[in-house]
Design an enzyme around this catalytic site. Structure first.
Site, PDB file in Angstrom:
ATOM      1  N   LYS A   9       1.033  -1.503   0.388  1.00 61.28           N
ATOM      2  CA  LYS A   9       0.354   0.370   0.467  1.00 61.28           C
ATOM      3  C   LYS A   9       0.863   1.551   0.002  1.00 61.28           C
ATOM      4  O   LYS A   9       2.121   1.215   0.089  1.00 61.28           O
ATOM      5  CB  LYS A   9      -0.514   0.335   1.244  1.00 61.28           C
ATOM      6  CG  LYS A   9      -1.537  -1.014   1.012  1.00 61.28           C
ATOM      7  CD  LYS A   9      -2.484  -1.027   2.421  1.00 61.28           C
ATOM      8  CE  LYS A   9      -4.099  -2.205   2.170  1.00 61.28           C
ATOM      9  NZ  LYS A   9      -4.888  -2.076   3.318  1.00 61.28           N
ATOM     10  N   TYR A  49     -12.091  -2.667  -4.225  1.00 59.89           N
ATOM     11  CA  TYR A  49     -12.214  -2.607  -2.643  1.00 59.89           C
ATOM     12  C   TYR A  49     -13.834  -2.401  -2.882  1.00 59.89           C
ATOM     13  O   TYR A  49     -14.948  -2.198  -1.559  1.00 59.89           O
ATOM     14  CB  TYR A  49     -12.205  -0.913  -1.315  1.00 59.89           C
ATOM     15  CG  TYR A  49     -10.725  -1.784  -1.155  1.00 59.89           C
ATOM     16  CD1 TYR A  49     -10.181  -2.857  -0.272  1.00 59.89           C
ATOM     17  CD2 TYR A  49      -9.294  -1.363  -1.449  1.00 59.89           C
ATOM     18  CE1 TYR A  49      -9.608  -2.957   0.304  1.00 59.89           C
ATOM     19  CE2 TYR A  49      -8.239  -1.766  -1.468  1.00 59.89           C
ATOM     20  CZ  TYR A  49      -7.816  -2.324  -0.119  1.00 59.89           C
ATOM     21  OH  TYR A  49      -6.888  -2.779  -0.114  1.00 59.89           O
ATOM     22  N   PHE A  57     -15.853   3.024   6.933  1.00 58.82           N
ATOM     23  CA  PHE A  57     -14.363   3.750   6.802  1.00 58.82           C
ATOM     24  C   PHE A  57     -14.107   3.467   5.036  1.00 58.82           C
ATOM     25  O   PHE A  57     -12.625   4.015   4.838  1.00 58.82           O
ATOM     26  CB  PHE A  57     -13.508   2.207   7.146  1.00 58.82           C
ATOM     27  CG  PHE A  57     -13.565   0.918   7.049  1.00 58.82           C
ATOM     28  CD1 PHE A  57     -13.097   0.745   5.729  1.00 58.82           C
ATOM     29  CD2 PHE A  57     -14.308   0.109   8.025  1.00 58.82           C
ATOM     30  CE1 PHE A  57     -12.755  -1.077   5.478  1.00 58.82           C
ATOM     31  CE2 PHE A  57     -13.990  -1.045   7.471  1.00 58.82           C
ATOM     32  CZ  PHE A  57     -13.483  -1.631   6.548  1.00 58.82           C
ATOM     33  N   ARG A  85      -1.810 -14.644   4.051  1.00 56.72           N
ATOM     34  CA  ARG A  85      -2.724 -13.690   4.772  1.00 56.72           C
ATOM     35  C   ARG A  85      -1.743 -13.923   6.786  1.00 56.72           C
ATOM     36  O   ARG A  85      -1.265 -12.545   7.367  1.00 56.72           O
ATOM     37  CB  ARG A  85      -3.384 -14.302   5.253  1.00 56.72           C
ATOM     38  CG  ARG A  85      -4.669 -13.944   4.269  1.00 56.72           C
ATOM     39  CD  ARG A  85      -5.275 -12.962   3.450  1.00 56.72           C
ATOM     40  NE  ARG A  85      -5.649 -11.985   5.425  1.00 56.72           N
ATOM     41  CZ  ARG A  85      -6.390 -10.918   5.348  1.00 56.72           C
ATOM     42  NH1 ARG A  85      -6.829 -10.998   3.653  1.00 56.72           N
ATOM     43  NH2 ARG A  85      -6.545 -10.694   6.630  1.00 56.72           N
ATOM     44  N   THR A  91      -5.301  -7.180  10.586  1.00 54.43           N
ATOM     45  CA  THR A  91      -5.722  -5.905   9.856  1.00 54.43           C
ATOM     46  C   THR A  91      -5.168  -4.425  10.119  1.00 54.43           C
ATOM     47  O   THR A  91      -5.174  -3.985  10.081  1.00 54.43           O
ATOM     48  CB  THR A  91      -6.837  -6.122   9.714  1.00 54.43           C
ATOM     49  OG1 THR A  91      -7.651  -6.891   8.437  1.00 54.43           O
ATOM     50  CG2 THR A  91      -7.460  -4.844   9.024  1.00 54.43           C
ATOM     51  N   ARG A 102       2.751  -6.710   8.907  1.00 57.32           N
ATOM     52  CA  ARG A 102       1.981  -5.309   9.738  1.00 57.32           C
ATOM     53  C   ARG A 102       2.689  -4.910  10.996  1.00 57.32           C
ATOM     54  O   ARG A 102       2.921  -3.634  11.116  1.00 57.32           O
ATOM     55  CB  ARG A 102       0.529  -5.634   9.669  1.00 57.32           C
ATOM     56  CG  ARG A 102      -0.298  -5.441   8.337  1.00 57.32           C
ATOM     57  CD  ARG A 102      -1.618  -5.882   8.400  1.00 57.32           C
ATOM     58  NE  ARG A 102      -2.352  -5.654   7.162  1.00 57.32           N
ATOM     59  CZ  ARG A 102      -3.092  -6.288   6.582  1.00 57.32           C
ATOM     60  NH1 ARG A 102      -4.113  -7.440   7.414  1.00 57.32           N
ATOM     61  NH2 ARG A 102      -4.184  -5.999   5.834  1.00 57.32           N
ATOM     62  N   ASN A 112      -1.909   0.654   7.030  1.00 56.55           N
ATOM     63  CA  ASN A 112      -1.508  -1.109   7.550  1.00 56.55           C
ATOM     64  C   ASN A 112      -0.349  -1.625   6.697  1.00 56.55           C
ATOM     65  O   ASN A 112      -0.341  -3.138   6.423  1.00 56.55           O
ATOM     66  CB  ASN A 112      -2.544  -2.128   7.754  1.00 56.55           C
ATOM     67  CG  ASN A 112      -3.617  -1.829   6.717  1.00 56.55           C
ATOM     68  OD1 ASN A 112      -3.933  -1.899   5.964  1.00 56.55           O
ATOM     69  ND2 ASN A 112      -5.077  -2.871   6.833  1.00 56.55           N
ATOM     70  N   HIS A 115      -1.800  -5.119   1.237  1.00 59.14           N
ATOM     71  CA  HIS A 115      -3.432  -5.658   1.140  1.00 59.14           C
ATOM     72  C   HIS A 115      -3.413  -7.538   0.801  1.00 59.14           C
ATOM     73  O   HIS A 115      -2.127  -8.040   0.600  1.00 59.14           O
ATOM     74  CB  HIS A 115      -4.134  -5.683   0.044  1.00 59.14           C
ATOM     75  CG  HIS A 115      -5.339  -6.827  -1.073  1.00 59.14           C
ATOM     76  ND1 HIS A 115      -6.411  -6.224   0.048  1.00 59.14           N
ATOM     77  CD2 HIS A 115      -5.170  -7.176  -1.610  1.00 59.14           C
ATOM     78  CE1 HIS A 115      -7.551  -6.996  -0.413  1.00 59.14           C
ATOM     79  NE2 HIS A 115      -6.613  -7.994  -1.490  1.00 59.14           N
ATOM     80  N   GLU A 126      -9.380 -10.574  -8.609  1.00 64.35           N
ATOM     81  CA  GLU A 126      -8.251  -9.440  -7.729  1.00 64.35           C
ATOM     82  C   GLU A 126      -7.451  -9.499  -8.744  1.00 64.35           C
ATOM     83  O   GLU A 126      -6.420  -8.379  -8.901  1.00 64.35           O
ATOM     84  CB  GLU A 126      -7.835  -9.262  -6.655  1.00 64.35           C
ATOM     85  CG  GLU A 126      -8.863  -9.048  -5.153  1.00 64.35           C
ATOM     86  CD  GLU A 126      -8.834  -9.289  -3.673  1.00 64.35           C
ATOM     87  OE1 GLU A 126      -9.756  -8.734  -3.203  1.00 64.35           O
ATOM     88  OE2 GLU A 126      -7.376  -9.679  -3.449  1.00 64.35           O
TER      89      GLU A 126
HETATM   90  P1  IDP Z   1      -7.747  -7.251   5.055  1.00 56.44           P
HETATM   91  O1  IDP Z   1      -7.142  -5.552   4.701  1.00 56.44           O
HETATM   92  O2  IDP Z   1      -7.382  -7.267   6.496  1.00 56.44           O
HETATM   93  O3  IDP Z   1      -8.892  -8.341   4.439  1.00 56.44           O
HETATM   94  P2  IDP Z   1     -10.603  -6.135   5.272  1.00 56.44           P
HETATM   95  O4  IDP Z   1     -11.347  -5.957   6.314  1.00 56.44           O
HETATM   96  O5  IDP Z   1     -10.248  -6.605   4.263  1.00 56.44           O
HETATM   97  O6  IDP Z   1      -8.617  -6.247   6.113  1.00 56.44           O
HETATM   98  O7  IDP Z   1     -10.009  -4.469   5.550  1.00 56.44           O
HETATM   99  C1  IDP Z   1      -9.440  -3.949   3.915  1.00 56.44           C
HETATM  100  C2  IDP Z   1      -8.904  -3.003   4.222  1.00 56.44           C
HETATM  101  O8  IDP Z   1     -10.339  -1.452   4.665  1.00 56.44           O
HETATM  102  C3  IDP Z   1      -8.279  -2.976   5.719  1.00 56.44           C
HETATM  103  O9  IDP Z   1      -6.794  -3.639   5.570  1.00 56.44           O
HETATM  104  C4  IDP Z   1      -8.123  -1.422   6.078  1.00 56.44           C
HETATM  105  O10 IDP Z   1      -6.930  -0.859   5.549  1.00 56.44           O
HETATM  106  C5  IDP Z   1      -8.763  -0.957   6.378  1.00 56.44           C
HETATM  107  N1  IDP Z   1     -10.117  -0.718   7.318  1.00 56.44           N
HETATM  108  C6  IDP Z   1     -10.327  -1.776   8.010  1.00 56.44           C
HETATM  109  N2  IDP Z   1     -11.733  -1.950   8.775  1.00 56.44           N
HETATM  110  C7  IDP Z   1     -11.230  -0.530   9.141  1.00 56.44           C
HETATM  111  C8  IDP Z   1     -11.150   0.503  10.220  1.00 56.44           C
HETATM  112  O11 IDP Z   1     -12.222   0.190  11.226  1.00 56.44           O
HETATM  113  N3  IDP Z   1     -10.854   1.699  10.384  1.00 56.44           N
HETATM  114  C9  IDP Z   1     -10.415   1.784   9.035  1.00 56.44           C
HETATM  115  N4  IDP Z   1     -10.082   1.010   8.388  1.00 56.44           N
HETATM  116  C10 IDP Z   1     -10.401   0.206   7.862  1.00 56.44           C
HETATM  117 MG    MG Z   2      -9.479  -8.473   3.059  1.00 60.45          MG
END
Ligand code: IDP
Ligand code: MG
Length: 137
Positions: A9, A49, A57, A85, A91, A102, A112, A115, A126
């Site tokens: 990212k 997304y 968010f 993963r 996350t 991370r 973070n 992805h 994807e």
């Molecule tokens: P992941 O990246 O670990 O698969 P997802 O739940 O798919 O997590 O969420 C996608 C992305 O959205 C996360 O990597 C993060 O950057 C952002 N995100 C997820 N939850 C939150 C939140 O509660 N606040 C702000 N950003 C979030």
């Molecule tokens: Mg995800």
């Protein structure tokens, strides 16, 4: 053998840790099958997304993912989806296990570092979103 999509990212790219993150993959049995650096448009990020469209968010996520270039990677290896993963960590970097990408390179739940596809079916979609067949080898 599986393929999965990883994205370094904008925060990871800005910090200059592209090589260090790719080293985590290569040192753990994941091969780079395709790679490119891309500046996503808002349209790209919204489409990629799309599953998160209703989340609070979503707008922040799109803004962040378009804040600078990203590096998009197809990783290939045994059990690649789950392995990626595991290497990524949770996350929220504050909850990510020591030694995960991370935990080591990310600041916050927004920024973070990486992805990773969450299942084989999404990995296929994807990968197709970013790469043509001839780019994957
Ligand atoms: P992941 O990246 O670990 O698969 P997802 O739940 O798919 O997590 O969420 C996608 C992305 O959205 C996360 O990597 C993060 O950057 C952002 N995100 C997820 N939850 C939150 C939140 O509660 N606040 C702000 N950003 C979030
Ligand atoms: Mg995800």
């Amino acid at each position: 053998m599986q393929q999965t999509l990883s994205i370094i990212k904008p925060d990871g790219v800005k910090k200059g840790v592209i090589g260090k993150i790719i080293d985590r993959f290569e040192s753990n049995g994941l091969r780079v099958a395709a790679i490119k650096k891309v500046q996503l448009s808002s349209f790209d990020a919204q489409a990629f997304y799309g599953v998160h469209q209703q989340r609070s968010f979503f707008n922040d996520l799109v803004k962040f993912m378009t804040s600078g270039p990203v590096v998009v990677i197809v990783l290939e290896g045994e059990n690649a989806v789950l392995k990626n993963r595991e290497l990524m960590g949770s996350t929220n970097p504050k909850e990510a296990k020591t030694g995960t990408i991370r935990a080591d390179f990310a600041e916050s739940i927004d920024a973070n570092a990486v992805h990773g596809s969450d299942c084989l079916e999404n990995a296929k979609m994807e990968i197709e979103f970013f790469f043509s067949k001839r780019e994957i080898c």
